[in-house]
Design an enzyme around this catalytic site. Structure first.
Site: not given
Ligand code: NAD
Ligand code: UGA
Length: 456
Positions: A10, A87, A89, A158, A221, A273, A336
């Site tokens: 993902g 994921n 969630p 991060f 976060n 997140c 965003k």
């Molecule tokens: P996502 O939903 O985009 O991706 C997760 C993927 O895992 C999906 O494509 C799903 O099909 C797959 N999956 C689920 N179960 C599976 C299985 N058993 N085998 C194989 N594939 C499987 O999620 P994401 O945004 O990439 O987030 C993943 C994790 O990272 C979460 O815990 C989230 O909190 C964390 N995280 C996300 C971000 C971000 O910016 N999105 C940043 C930092 C941390």
């Molecule tokens: C955030 C964190 O910044 C990452 O470090 C972290 O890894 C990630 O969550 C995660 O764990 O998923 P992200 O959600 O992708 O990243 O984007 P951000 O830039 O943090 O923005 C989050 C939300 O806050 C957006 O809706 C953005 O528009 C809003 N935001 C951000 C504000 O309203 N004001 C700001 O000053 C900054």
């Protein structure tokens, strides 16, 4: 050549593995997912997510030492190191519904790793998880009858969406949690350190115990979300008293103890997140009987919800207390700028509330319309989607800026104004536009945390 497998392709798994593959040609990396469509997109070289620079990054290693596959079990069998990036969630059912993390995908991968491993492996927790999840993972894995020993490390991610590639290339820090008390644990941590040192300076790689690593991710976060709720809470105060939130952000941000980043007022934070991780923190604090701490962090989420509702209330009040059958052009639906992701986007709540008030919406966004269509499927009688912002605004009573896409700044607002109903309104939920200029064109302008500029 060591084999790395990442389960979950993902927003985190795909870009992270692409970066490791590009920087570490001496590792063979396979990213697997149960979602075949996603995998096919990655295989084709056209990533399934919009992220600046990602296509070029993937192209550097695709087919060389970077592979995508939906054969999850076969890939696990080959792996020396397994990243888990599925994921996590918010749970939607049963105990902890609406608060706790849903760990079903995470646990399923633990059992898959257990079933398909005939030798020791290092398992790396990339997903954001509740504190002590790695412990649960280790207990499941080490329950195998053949006495195969697994090391479970925490290595939270991060990166932020929209800047994922540069965040991965130049991280502020890399955090690795492991069992530093045992030689096997220390060796596993060193294996992971070795991968990152291909491009990250050693002093930026922190090693710690597993629980501190897991908790650091949730705390990071929570702190970031808290800054946004703090500045957004002040927008309400500024509007009530005639102060200007931009001046306030600048003034407080220049205090080096506070810092200037993450003080941009908004219609609320979105993304997959922040809300889920803060709620998960709240849930765990309640579990440990820390109710005052839980209430404190709950406030961060409550203010975010309040800000979203407040924005809509201000729109309705400004438009003579009714929006029934009025067309509103929604500029931006992504949570965003620079992403097509709409998970928990503040635009969802704003659109739902406006539809409840029986407005008619035309949503425009450079990248997020496919996801917006899915999110607003239940409101299709009242919502249209239009890639061209000029057409979206034609005949509208109001424009609501909900995502800070830079291209919205470049539009010809004289032309837009001429094609709108009068009086014409702009509600700037991101303080993106030049408000004085819009006012001079003839718009009634409602920025966030500043006095409105109105002709009526
Ligand atoms: P996502 O939903 O985009 O991706 C997760 C993927 O895992 C999906 O494509 C799903 O099909 C797959 N999956 C689920 N179960 C599976 C299985 N058993 N085998 C194989 N594939 C499987 O999620 P994401 O945004 O990439 O987030 C993943 C994790 O990272 C979460 O815990 C989230 O909190 C964390 N995280 C996300 C971000 C971000 O910016 N999105 C940043 C930092 C941390
Ligand atoms: C955030 C964190 O910044 C990452 O470090 C972290 O890894 C990630 O969550 C995660 O764990 O998923 P992200 O959600 O992708 O990243 O984007 P951000 O830039 O943090 O923005 C989050 C939300 O806050 C957006 O809706 C953005 O528009 C809003 N935001 C951000 C504000 O309203 N004001 C700001 O000053 C900054």
């Amino acid at each position: 050549m060591k084999n790395i497998v990442c389960i979950g392709a993902g927003y985190v798994g795909g870009p992270t593995m692409a970066m490791i593959a590009a920087k570490c040609p001496d590792y063979r990396i396979t990213c697997v997912d149960i979602n075949r469509q996603r995998i096919e997109a990655w295989q084709s070289g056209e990533p399934p997510i919009y992220e600046p620079g990602l296509r070029d990054l993937v192209a550097q290693a695709l087919g060389r030492n970077l592979f995508f596959s939906s054969e999850v079990e076969a890939a696990i069998e080959q792996a020396d190191i397994v990243f888990v990036s599925v994921n996590t969630p918010t749970k939607g059912f049963g105990e902890g519904a609406g608060m706790a993390a849903d760990l079903q995908y995470w646990e399923r991968t633990a059992r898959q790793i257990l079933t398909h491993s005939d030798r020791p492996k290092i398992v790396v927790e990339k997903s954001t998880v509740p504190v002590r999840t790695a412990d649960a993972m280790a207990r499941i894995l080490n329950s195998n009858p053949d006495n195969i020993r697994f090391q479970v490390l925490s290595n939270p991610e991060f990166l932020a969406e929209g800047t994922a590639v540069s965040d991965l290339e130049n991280p502020d820090r890399v955090l690795i949690g492991g069992d530093l008390e045992s030689p096997a644990g220390r060796a596993a941590v060193e294996e992971l350190v070795k991968i990152y040192t291909h491009w990250v300076p050693r002093e930026k790689i922190l090693t710690t115990d597993v629980w501190s690593s897991e908790m650091s991710k949730l705390a990071a976060n929570a702190f970031l979300a808290q800054r946004i709720s703090s500045i957004n809470s002040i927008t309400a105060f500024a509007e009530a008293t005639g102060a200007d939130i931009s001046a306030i952000s600048r003034a407080i941000g220049m205090d080096s103890r506070i810092g200037s980043r993450f003080l941009q007022a908004s219609v609320g934070f979105g993304g997959s997140c922040f809300k889920k991780d803060v709620l998960n923190l709240v849930y765990m604090c309640r579990h440990y009987g820390l109710h005052e701490v839980a209430d404190y962090w709950q406030g961060v989420v409550s203010i975010n919800h309040y800000q979203n509702r407040r924005f809509v209330r201000r729109m309705i009040a400004a438009m003579f207390n009714t929006v029934v059958e009025k067309k509103v052009a929604v500029f931006g639906f992504a949570f965003k700028a620079h992403t097509g992701d709409t998970r928990e986007s503040p635009a969802i709540g704003v659109c739902q509330s406006l539809c409840e008030e029986r407005a008619r919406l035309t949503v425009t966004d450079p990248e997020a319309l496919p996801n917006a269509r899915i999110d607003l499927a239940g409101l299709q009688e009242r919502v249209e989607f239009e890639p061209d912002p000029y057409r979206a605004a034609a005949g509208a009573h109001a424009i609501a800026i909900l995502t800070e896409w830079p291209q919205f700044k470049e539009l010809d607002y004289r032309k837009i104004f001429a094609a709108m109903e009068k009086p014409a309104f702009v509600f700037d939920g991101r303080n993106l536009l030049d408000h004085r200029k819009l006012f001079e064109i003839g718009f009634n302008v409602y920025p966030l945390g500043k006095s409105a500029l109105t002709h009526i």
